[in-house]
Design an enzyme around this catalytic site. Structure first.
Site, PDB file in Angstrom:
ATOM      1  N   SER A   1      18.418 -74.442  23.755  1.00  0.00           N
ATOM      2  CA  SER A   1      18.179 -73.625  24.946  1.00  0.00           C
ATOM      3  C   SER A   1      16.928 -74.065  25.699  1.00  0.00           C
ATOM      4  O   SER A   1      16.708 -73.620  26.817  1.00  0.00           O
ATOM      5  CB  SER A   1      17.950 -72.167  24.542  1.00  0.00           C
ATOM      6  N   HIS A  29      24.458 -77.441  27.087  1.00  0.00           N
ATOM      7  CA  HIS A  29      23.984 -76.071  26.879  1.00  0.00           C
ATOM      8  C   HIS A  29      25.042 -75.058  27.301  1.00  0.00           C
ATOM      9  O   HIS A  29      25.232 -74.791  28.495  1.00  0.00           O
ATOM     10  CB  HIS A  29      22.673 -75.872  27.668  1.00  0.00           C
ATOM     11  N   GLU A  57      25.372 -76.284  31.048  1.00  0.00           N
ATOM     12  CA  GLU A  57      24.372 -77.158  31.663  1.00  0.00           C
ATOM     13  C   GLU A  57      24.415 -78.495  30.911  1.00  0.00           C
ATOM     14  O   GLU A  57      24.341 -78.497  29.678  1.00  0.00           O
ATOM     15  CB  GLU A  57      22.969 -76.565  31.518  1.00  0.00           C
ATOM     16  N   ASN A  82      17.719 -70.747  31.785  1.00  0.00           N
ATOM     17  CA  ASN A  82      16.757 -70.037  30.921  1.00  0.00           C
ATOM     18  C   ASN A  82      15.343 -70.041  31.490  1.00  0.00           C
ATOM     19  O   ASN A  82      14.543 -69.159  31.186  1.00  0.00           O
ATOM     20  CB  ASN A  82      16.759 -70.636  29.513  1.00  0.00           C
TER      21      ASN A  82
HETATM   22  P1  NAD Z   1      22.190 -68.226  15.158  1.00  0.00           P
HETATM   23  O1  NAD Z   1      20.944 -67.748  14.527  1.00  0.00           O
HETATM   24  O2  NAD Z   1      23.314 -67.254  15.426  1.00  0.00           O
HETATM   25  O3  NAD Z   1      22.836 -69.441  14.308  1.00  0.00           O
HETATM   26  C1  NAD Z   1      22.125 -70.582  13.905  1.00  0.00           C
HETATM   27  C2  NAD Z   1      22.818 -71.130  12.663  1.00  0.00           C
HETATM   28  O4  NAD Z   1      22.262 -72.415  12.350  1.00  0.00           O
HETATM   29  C3  NAD Z   1      22.628 -70.244  11.421  1.00  0.00           C
HETATM   30  O5  NAD Z   1      23.897 -69.879  10.882  1.00  0.00           O
HETATM   31  C4  NAD Z   1      21.845 -71.137  10.450  1.00  0.00           C
HETATM   32  O6  NAD Z   1      22.203 -70.939   9.095  1.00  0.00           O
HETATM   33  C5  NAD Z   1      22.266 -72.525  10.943  1.00  0.00           C
HETATM   34  N1  NAD Z   1      21.379 -73.609  10.522  1.00  0.00           N
HETATM   35  C6  NAD Z   1      20.017 -73.609  10.444  1.00  0.00           C
HETATM   36  N2  NAD Z   1      19.584 -74.808  10.005  1.00  0.00           N
HETATM   37  C7  NAD Z   1      20.697 -75.580   9.810  1.00  0.00           C
HETATM   38  C8  NAD Z   1      20.899 -76.912   9.345  1.00  0.00           C
HETATM   39  N3  NAD Z   1      19.877 -77.688   8.996  1.00  0.00           N
HETATM   40  N4  NAD Z   1      22.171 -77.390   9.261  1.00  0.00           N
HETATM   41  C9  NAD Z   1      23.239 -76.595   9.596  1.00  0.00           C
HETATM   42  N5  NAD Z   1      23.092 -75.323  10.038  1.00  0.00           N
HETATM   43  C10 NAD Z   1      21.846 -74.835  10.148  1.00  0.00           C
HETATM   44  O7  NAD Z   1      21.740 -68.947  16.517  1.00  0.00           O
HETATM   45  P2  NAD Z   1      22.600 -69.186  17.857  1.00  0.00           P
HETATM   46  O8  NAD Z   1      22.369 -68.048  18.774  1.00  0.00           O
HETATM   47  O9  NAD Z   1      23.984 -69.597  17.484  1.00  0.00           O
HETATM   48  O10 NAD Z   1      21.798 -70.428  18.472  1.00  0.00           O
HETATM   49  C11 NAD Z   1      22.055 -71.757  18.056  1.00  0.00           C
HETATM   50  C12 NAD Z   1      21.507 -72.734  19.098  1.00  0.00           C
HETATM   51  O11 NAD Z   1      22.127 -72.459  20.356  1.00  0.00           O
HETATM   52  C13 NAD Z   1      19.996 -72.611  19.325  1.00  0.00           C
HETATM   53  O12 NAD Z   1      19.489 -73.889  19.637  1.00  0.00           O
HETATM   54  C14 NAD Z   1      19.927 -71.692  20.538  1.00  0.00           C
HETATM   55  O13 NAD Z   1      18.740 -71.836  21.269  1.00  0.00           O
HETATM   56  C15 NAD Z   1      21.125 -72.188  21.330  1.00  0.00           C
HETATM   57  N6  NAD Z   1      21.664 -71.214  22.288  1.00  0.00           N
HETATM   58  C16 NAD Z   1      21.668 -69.882  22.008  1.00  0.00           C
HETATM   59  C17 NAD Z   1      22.173 -68.988  22.944  1.00  0.00           C
HETATM   60  C18 NAD Z   1      22.192 -67.504  22.657  1.00  0.00           C
HETATM   61  O14 NAD Z   1      22.392 -66.712  23.579  1.00  0.00           O
HETATM   62  N7  NAD Z   1      21.998 -67.070  21.422  1.00  0.00           N
HETATM   63  C19 NAD Z   1      22.698 -69.460  24.146  1.00  0.00           C
HETATM   64  C20 NAD Z   1      22.709 -70.838  24.390  1.00  0.00           C
HETATM   65  C21 NAD Z   1      22.183 -71.721  23.459  1.00  0.00           C
END
Ligand code: NAD
Length: 280
Positions: free
Chosen positions: A117, A138, A150, A188
């Site tokens: 993000s 993204h 994005e 963002n």
């Molecule tokens: P989340 O906390 O729901 O999930 C993250 C997952 O990654 C967890 O299940 C964790 O166990 C896993 N993880 C951590 N380290 C790992 C590794 N080494 N290998 C494999 N898996 C691993 O988070 P999310 O909301 O799904 O966000 C994930 C990514 O997407 C982040 O970079 C976030 O910034 C981005 N993102 C989030 C949103 C949102 O609204 N939440 C929107 C766009 C992008």
């Protein structure tokens, strides 16, 4: 593209798996945490069921999509993938480590993307031997509902990688926009400081959480108030984004609200933990 690998089975990884499987692609999804992996696949299954009950997709198509998703706790299963998307926790070190590992297990022709993000795509790309094959892709939350992707080129991203990312985004039913690499990219950079400001407003006691959200629902025509949106995004992810904006721009206008920091310390992470600004 035939086979897509996804690292991280949280809300974003499982959402990307869902839209890719519906588009007919084979998916290998991986998480370090076995129960997070099972939760992610279960969430995908119930999302598909909901889509069937709303008449958005046929039961046959949903079943076929679910069969195309394979869970794995071993990142080495990515050997056959044409594209691997990193969607793990928003932490630079975690992402760099994942990318270094991917570099050693995927084929030289595999394209690699990050769903970060806020982290610099140029910096993450430097973790790879061939950063030309790397791009920021993204997606927005919830992935099955939000149409935007994005596409962020790092300094090293090749034209071929960018063009393939555009084709992939369209194939999974999304509208891509090209964005330069800068902290928070475009959406963002605008959205997250607004949510952070709503948390300052709450912290200062200007209005209750419900009233702040009603204010932005009715006064700014936002479909979801900023605090409900914070709970949907995840407060840990929001804090990580504010910290990147603050550190990279060196401007105090991006300082995270102390209340946001304290809620993350308390593990009140929003919907995913059952408690955020609202209870779930
Ligand atoms: P989340 O906390 O729901 O999930 C993250 C997952 O990654 C967890 O299940 C964790 O166990 C896993 N993880 C951590 N380290 C790992 C590794 N080494 N290998 C494999 N898996 C691993 O988070 P999310 O909301 O799904 O966000 C994930 C990514 O997407 C982040 O970079 C976030 O910034 C981005 N993102 C989030 C949103 C949102 O609204 N939440 C929107 C766009 C992008």
């Amino acid at each position: 593209m035939q086979t897509i690998g996804i690292v991280g089975a949280g809300q974003m990884g499982s959402g990307i798996a869902l839209v890719s499987a519906i588009a007919g692609l084979e998916i290998v999804i991986n998480d370090v945490n076995e129960s997070a992996l099972q939760r992610g696949i279960k969430g995908t299954a119930s999302n598909l069921e909901r889509m069937v009950s709303k008449g958005k997709i046929s039961a046959d198509k949903a079943e076929a999509a679910l069969r195309r998703i394979k869970g794995s706790v071993a990142a080495c299963d990515f050997g056959q993938c044409d594209l691997v998307i990193e969607a793990a926790t928003e932490n630079i070190r975690v992402k760099e480590e994942i990318l270094r590992h991917l570099d050693s297990v995927v084929s030289p022709s595999t394209m690699i993307a990050t769903n970060t993000s806020s982290v610099s795509v140029t910096r993450l790309g430097a973790a790879l031997g061939n950063p030309g094959r790397f791009i920021g892709m993204h997606f927005f939350n919830p992935v099955p509902v939000m149409s935007l992707v994005e596409l962020i080129r790092g300094v090293q991203t090749s034209d071929a990688t960018f063009d393939a990312a555009v084709r992939f985004a369209r194939r999974v039913g999304k509208t891509p926009i090209a964005v330069k690499n800068a902290p928070g990219f475009v959406v963002n950079r605008i959205l997250v400081p607004m949510i952070n400001e709503a948390i300052f407003v709450l912290q200062e006691g200007l209005a209750s959480a419900e009233e702040i959200d009603v204010g932005m629902n009715l006064g700014a025509n936002h479909p979801l108030g900023p605090l409900a949106l914070a709970d949907l995004i995840g407060l840990d992810t929001l804090l990580a984004i504010m910290e990147v904006l603050h550190r990279e721009f060196g401007d105090s206008k991006y300082r995270p609200a102390p209340m946001l920091r304290e809620m993350v310390e308390a593990k009140y992470l929003g919907r995913k933990s059952g408690q955020g600004f609202f209870a779930y």
